[in-house]
Design a protein around this motif. Structure first.
Motif, short mmCIF file in Angstrom:
data_model
loop_
_atom_site.label_atom_id
_atom_site.label_comp_id
_atom_site.label_asym_id
_atom_site.label_seq_id
_atom_site.Cartn_x
_atom_site.Cartn_y
_atom_site.Cartn_z
N SER A 1 0.87 -1.17 0.00
CA SER A 1 0.00 0.00 0.00
C SER A 1 0.91 1.22 0.00
CB SER A 1 -0.94 -0.03 1.21
OG SER A 1 -1.85 1.05 1.17
N ASP B 1 -5.01 3.05 -0.83
CA ASP B 1 -4.40 2.35 -1.96
C ASP B 1 -4.08 0.91 -1.58
OD1 ASP B 1 -4.29 4.83 -3.26
OD2 ASP B 1 -2.19 5.17 -2.74
N THR C 1 -7.16 2.04 -6.15
CA THR C 1 -6.91 3.35 -5.54
C THR C 1 -8.24 4.09 -5.44
OG1 THR C 1 -6.41 4.34 -7.72
CG2 THR C 1 -4.54 3.57 -6.41
N MET D 1 2.37 0.99 -6.02
CA MET D 1 2.08 1.66 -4.76
C MET D 1 3.05 2.80 -4.48
SD MET D 1 -0.77 0.59 -3.56
CE MET D 1 -1.21 0.82 -5.30
N GLY E 1 0.79 5.15 -6.50
CA GLY E 1 -0.39 5.30 -5.67
C GLY E 1 -1.32 6.43 -6.07
N THR E 2 -2.14 6.84 -5.12
CA THR E 2 -3.10 7.91 -5.37
C THR E 2 -2.40 9.22 -5.74
OG1 THR E 2 -4.96 7.03 -4.10
CG2 THR E 2 -4.77 9.42 -4.21
N TRP F 1 -4.30 4.52 -15.34
CA TRP F 1 -3.26 3.55 -14.96
C TRP F 1 -2.54 2.98 -16.18
CZ3 TRP F 1 -0.59 3.07 -10.85
CH2 TRP F 1 -1.11 3.50 -9.63
#
Length: 333
Positions: free
Chosen positions: A43, A70, A92, A128, A131-132, A286
């Motif tokens: 994460s 995430d 996410t 990760m 991630g966001t 993504w």
């Protein structure tokens, strides 16, 4: 499997309103329902995670919940035809650690619409590390360019440039040929920001924000990760038909400006909301993060890796503004 226990970082609110978070042993029966069960590998830590985990921001809408917005890992069970055991996937946003149990657990259960197949060019750790924060920056770049932002319109200013979103924005924009200027309250990070691609670094403490409805037009556009007075100043200083992607609120939620930048200069203010993207848009972002928007300096942007027991310390660093870049959470530690 439903009765097997696993570790999770769970957030509670007491009867007195105080927030308490700790590592607990859960089973799948303790998690929200969903069609896909993921054995979580990694994460990440976002500003929103620090707000939720410390109780300093109203992030969770129900309690208790597993934290973490995430997660990336391997499908172990799926009731959805799009996914099968063994698939490498990520999630996410989608309400994780807001309305649904999140990614700070060894197992995660989510609706199939939230799940994205891991791009072939990314492993779970890299996903990760992005991630966001990286997803939001990529979404900002895509929205800028969909609204006709071009490198020849002038320099792009990235605010909060040493943060997760800001750092990715500097990297991605420079990689697409923009002249990127980075605004930060950490002038000691100049070498780092130039390494990511910034051609100039501005000290936030030396800014003259001005008071006029329109100030001298300086920027071709901007990615703003802080909000507040800085965002208001950007509306007054972006050149005609430039775009501002608003993606953060660390400096405040109020926006004190006028309509003049919008009707006299044609400036566009674009909101970036990564949580409730459509499944198709999520997959597109993504896919591009694994291709033409893949961060060029991803390893440089990772501050470190921790296990679940290291989260409280990282949260405090984030809230104090003392952490630069991304922290990856290894669920096996």
């Amino acid at each position: 499997m439903s009765s097997a226990t696993f570790k999770a970082f769970r957030i509670h609110r007491g009867d007195d309103g105080a927030i308490r978070a700790a590592i607990e042993s859960l089973t799948l029966n303790d998690l929200n329902p969903g069609e896909v069960v993921i054995r979580a590998r990694y994460s990440g830590v976002n500003y929103k995670d620090a707000l939720a985990g410390t109780g300093r921001g109203r992030i969770l809408r129900r309690y208790p919940l597993v934290g973490g917005v995430d997660v990336a890992g391997e499908v172990v069970h799926s009731d959805a035809p799009a996914f099968a055991p063994g698939d490498a996937v990520l999630v996410t946003g989608c309400g994780l650690s807001e309305t649904r149990d999140g990614g700070y657990a060894e197992f995660v259960r989510v609706p199939a619409d939230c799940v994205v197949s891991l791009p072939a060019s990314l492993d779970e750790y890299a996903a990760m590390a992005i991630g966001t924060a990286g997803f939001s920056a990529a979404l900002a770049v895509m929205r800028l360019e969909e609204n006709h932002q071009r490198p020849d319109m002038g320099p792009i200013l990235v605010t909060g440039a040493t943060g997760g979103v800001g750092g990715f924005a500097v990297d991605l924009l420079a990689g697409r040929g923009y002249e990127v200027h980075a605004l930060t309250g950490k002038p000691e990070a100049e070498a780092y920001l130039r390494e990511l691609g910034a051609s100039a670094v501005l000290d936030r403490r030396e800014l003259e924000l001005g008071t006029r409805p329109l100030e001298s037009a300086q920027w071709g556009g901007a990615v703003d990760a802080v909000g507040g007075d800085i965002l208001a100043w950007l509306t007054r200083t972006v050149r005609p038909y430039g775009n501002i992607a608003a993606v953060g609120l660390a400096a405040g939620t109020a926006l004190d400006t006028t309509v003049l930048p919008f009707i006299l200069r044609g400036v566009s203010l674009l909101g970036i909301h990564s949580v409730e993207c459509s499944p198709a848009l999520r997959r597109e972002v993504w896919a591009r993060l694994g291709d033409d928007l893949r961060p060029r300096h991803l390893a440089r942007m990772v501050a470190g890796t921790v296990g679940l027991d290291g989260l409280p310390g990282v949260f405090e660093q984030v809230m104090a503004g003392g952490l630069r870049g991304r922290t990856v959470v290894d669920l096996a530690l």
